[in-house]
Every structure is written in C-alpha cells, then in structure tokens.
Design an enzyme around this catalytic site. Structure first.
Site, PDB file in Angstrom:
ATOM      1  N   ASP A   1       3.555   3.465   0.516  1.00  0.00           N
ATOM      2  CA  ASP A   1       3.382   4.183  -0.001  1.00  0.00           C
ATOM      3  C   ASP A   1       1.756   3.989  -0.915  1.00  0.00           C
ATOM      4  O   ASP A   1       1.662   3.333  -0.629  1.00  0.00           O
ATOM      5  CB  ASP A   1       4.660   3.471  -1.632  1.00  0.00           C
ATOM      6  CG  ASP A   1       4.014   2.104  -1.649  1.00  0.00           C
ATOM      7  OD1 ASP A   1       3.976   1.254  -0.572  1.00  0.00           O
ATOM      8  OD2 ASP A   1       4.462   1.477  -2.216  1.00  0.00           O
TER       9      ASP A   1
ATOM     10  N   ASP B   1      -6.093   3.461   0.634  1.00  0.00           N
ATOM     11  CA  ASP B   1      -5.271   2.477   0.866  1.00  0.00           C
ATOM     12  C   ASP B   1      -3.963   2.911   0.846  1.00  0.00           C
ATOM     13  O   ASP B   1      -3.040   3.711  -0.042  1.00  0.00           O
ATOM     14  CB  ASP B   1      -5.677   2.033  -0.754  1.00  0.00           C
ATOM     15  CG  ASP B   1      -4.146   0.801  -1.753  1.00  0.00           C
ATOM     16  OD1 ASP B   1      -4.192   0.534  -0.118  1.00  0.00           O
ATOM     17  OD2 ASP B   1      -4.437   0.881  -2.564  1.00  0.00           O
TER      18      ASP B   1
ATOM     19  N   GLU C   1       5.030  -1.351  -2.219  1.00  0.00           N
ATOM     20  CA  GLU C   1       3.883  -2.032  -2.078  1.00  0.00           C
ATOM     21  C   GLU C   1       3.165  -1.857  -3.827  1.00  0.00           C
ATOM     22  O   GLU C   1       2.625  -2.610  -4.343  1.00  0.00           O
ATOM     23  CB  GLU C   1       2.768  -2.448  -1.205  1.00  0.00           C
ATOM     24  CG  GLU C   1       1.958  -3.242  -1.314  1.00  0.00           C
ATOM     25  CD  GLU C   1       0.956  -3.374  -2.191  1.00  0.00           C
ATOM     26  OE1 GLU C   1      -0.141  -4.638  -2.253  1.00  0.00           O
ATOM     27  OE2 GLU C   1       0.280  -2.134  -2.532  1.00  0.00           O
TER      28      GLU C   1
ATOM     29  N   HIS D   1      -7.424   3.867  -5.839  1.00  0.00           N
ATOM     30  CA  HIS D   1      -6.401   3.898  -6.789  1.00  0.00           C
ATOM     31  C   HIS D   1      -7.126   5.559  -8.466  1.00  0.00           C
ATOM     32  O   HIS D   1      -7.202   5.544  -8.724  1.00  0.00           O
ATOM     33  CB  HIS D   1      -6.147   3.126  -7.786  1.00  0.00           C
ATOM     34  CG  HIS D   1      -5.045   2.352  -7.454  1.00  0.00           C
ATOM     35  ND1 HIS D   1      -4.137   1.402  -7.909  1.00  0.00           N
ATOM     36  CD2 HIS D   1      -4.320   1.834  -5.608  1.00  0.00           C
ATOM     37  CE1 HIS D   1      -3.358   0.420  -6.950  1.00  0.00           C
ATOM     38  NE2 HIS D   1      -3.550   0.912  -5.756  1.00  0.00           N
TER      39      HIS D   1
END
Length: 387
Positions: A79, A110, A144, A359
């Site tokens: 995810d 990520d 996560e 992010h």
C-alpha cells in the site's frame, strides 16, 4: 521525458517489476493486484504461499524451506499513501515515469522498488542455490500506511498461534538518508498518542468571572509538557520527545470564552521510558495545574531494538561489498511494521532506498539504485543462507 510505455529501452528484471508494481494503484488499504503478482513469482520458486485477508486488508505469508535452519524473512507493504494534489505532480503518480536517471511515481521509494528487489534477489539466489540452508519467507501487507490493525499485526498473531518463528527479518523500508546504503535501521522509537479534552465553562468574554477558560487552564500545563526533559535517550535512541499535533477551541466568535478545548499530542519514546511511566507523568502534570480533563490514550507501537549481531553484520558487509560504503546504524524516524515482528524474537533491520521524497509530490528514486538494492539483498541471502 520518457514514460514507461514509451521508454523502449532495456530494463533489468528488478526495474521491470518495480514499474509493474507502481502502475497498480494501491492507496492504503487497497492492494491493486500487487500481492497477486508477487505471489505468482514466489509460487514459481516453490514457495508455500498463504494469502491472509483480515477485514478489508490483503496480506500474505510465504515460505520456502523447512527444518530447523534459520528463517530469513523479507517484510514490506504494497500500500501507498494518497498522491495529494494531482496538478502538483510533474507526471501521473500512477504512471511511472523515467527521466534524467530518476524513476517518478507514488511508491517509487516507499516501497515498491524494495519489494521488487526482494523478489528478484530471491529468484537469482534460488536459481544459484536451490538447496539453500534454512528458509526464506515473505510477510507482506497492504495496511502499513493505514491503521496498521489488520495487517502485519494480525499476521504475526496468526504465526505466533501456530508456532511459526522468524529468526532474521529485513524490512524493505526506505532507510537511506542521503545515498543508498548510508543507513541501516536497527530499531525504532515507540509512539504514544493522546486525545485530550479540557473542560471549561463557556461565557461572555467581558464576564470572565462567570466562565472558565480551558485555554488558560491548559497553558501552564502545556508549557511544562513541552519544555520537560523526559530523558537523555541512550547510546542507541534519541531522547523522548513531546509534540502537539492539533489544538482547537472556541466558537469562532471574538466575544465568547470557549467551553472546551481539544488537543492531540504524541510522545516518541525510547527504551528509557514505558507507556505507563509516560501516561503517569502527563496526567500528574495536568492535575498539578488543576486542569479539568478527559484523556484517551493510543499506543501505535512500542520501541524495539536489535543489538548488533549476525543479521546487521551480514547486511553491513553486503552494503560495503556492493556499494563501497559502511552504513551507520540508526533507530531514528517514525514507526514501522518491524515493531510487530520484533516481539517474535526476531532480529529486525530495515534497509532500502533513499527516503528524501517519500509521501511527497513527485516521489522518486534513482533508477540505478533499484538494481543496486537488488544486489545488496542478493548478497545478504548468500551471506546468511548459501550452503
């Protein structure tokens, strides 16, 4: 600019798999078909693969090998976080784009490059060492980046209930800070959050004696909490920190004393503290200053630490041999799913690509680092499980 479809250039197996995973939108807890792709590759290597869905969360556990030998587990998540404002991206976040030596797209760092490197490293290792010692395992979740309730936590509970063990665990989180290989995580601080409500009495601002301002009531206590030296940390952990993340009060009118204040705060804590000690201290300070309050506590994770040993030594050696630098060992940063795996008795390390853009808009990773990460993972397998 070259998109995946138009690149037309030779791609390594690791880069090709990274692109395939990135092109599958998987905003938490959605998996987007990433795990099915990974499970198919592992089944082709004779892994016993077990999908483990809890609630709306897809997870899987896979293992190759049996007997009493050591179990080396690769752990990670499919995810990703939401992309944010699409118009701020220089290209579609779910159409991976290669330009100027960088791979752009949500999940590039990520952690879909890490997932791909795990898979292709195992494929190369099993091809060369089909009768390796011990076992190779995978623990993969799609929770996560979300609440982390029905993901790794639940899988670990199931593994513990049936007596499965993990001796060594490599979490493929982007651990590197400036260049690939400069940092290996050997632990993480704990995370304790509080949802605080301060109770007052609403009233006219011209008649404060008829009201009780919760902002004024909290201010001295908050000042003490913010300036308090909780501990000095230790050789492996930074000092415990207290941070306020949200604070709200008032009706919006300039002449009304609020009747209530709401605050959210977080403590990132080292092994010098316990959840109980932190809760006791916070509430003692609130009472000391006469704050009328209600407080809900949330434990996101306990601190864990893997003392330098066979796993970290093997990984540091693999990094040095493949990348030419000796990594530093760190416990900095936020929480990771390693906090759920460590209580199984496993040595846990985290190693992956540079984390500078995770992010963020235009998340990216150096294209060359995708294959360099594969080489480190492969070398680690050889050091620990080659016969």
């Amino acid at each position: 600019m070259s998109s995946v479809a138009a690149a037309g250039e030779a791609q390594s197996p690791t880069l090709a798999l990274t692109l395939d995973l990135m092109a599958r939108p998987s905003v938490s807890p959605v998996d987007g078909g990433c795990q099915e792709l990974m499970m198919a590759r592992l089944r082709a290597l004779d892994f016993d693969v077990e999908p483990m869905r809890f609630g709306v969360v897809d997870n899987f556990w896979a293992r190759r090998g049996a007997g009493d030998g050591p179990v080396l587990c690769f752990a990670g998540h499919t995810d990703v976080v939401p992309p944010g404002p699409l118009d701020e991206w220089s290209s579609d976040p779910f159409v991976p784009s290669i330009r100027d030596g960088w791979l752009y797209g949500r999940g590039a760092a990520d952690m879909k490059s890490g997932l791909a490197a795990m898979i292709t490293a195992c494929e190369a290792f099993v091809a060369r060492h089909p009768r390796h010692r011990g076992s190779i395992a995978f623990l993969i979740t799609s929770d996560e980046e979300g609440p982390s309730v029905d993901g790794t936590r639940r899988v670990v509970e199931a593994l513990r209930a049936r007596g499965e063990r993990i001796d060594w665990c490599l979490v493929g989180e982007p651990s590197s800070e400036h260049v690939l290989g400069d940092t290996v995580k050997i632990g993480r601080r704990g995370s304790l959050s509080g949802r605080l409500t301060v109770h007052g009495v609403q009233g006219h601002i011209a008649y404060p004696h008829l009201a009780d301002n919760p902002v004024h009531a909290l201010a001295p206590a908050l000042a003490e909490l913010v300036t308090r030296v909780w501990d000095a940390g230790n050789a492996h952990f930074q000092p415990t920190s207290f941070q306020v993340s949200n604070l709200s009060a008032g009706t919006g009118a300039p002449n009304v004393i609020p009747g209530e204040l709401k605050a959210r705060f977080n403590l990132r804590f080292s092994t010098e503290q316990s959840v109980q000690s932190l809760q006791t201290t916070v509430e003692a300070i609130l009472r000391k200053h006469g704050v009328k309050y209600s407080l809900e506590w949330f434990v996101s994770g306990l601190p864990f630490f893997t003392p330098p040993g066979p796993l970290s030594a093997a990984l540091a050696g693999a990094v040095e041999e493949e990348l030419g630098l000796r990594p530093g060992l760190s416990t900095g940063g936020g929480t990771s799913d390693g906090r759920f795996i460590a209580p199984l008795g496993a040595q846990v390390v985290e190693f992956g690509v540079v984390n500078a853009t995770i992010h963020k808009v235009d998340e990216r990773v150096r294209v060359e680092d995708v294959d360099r990460l594969h080489r480190v993972y492969y070398r680690l397998l050889e050091k620990l499980l080659a016969v």
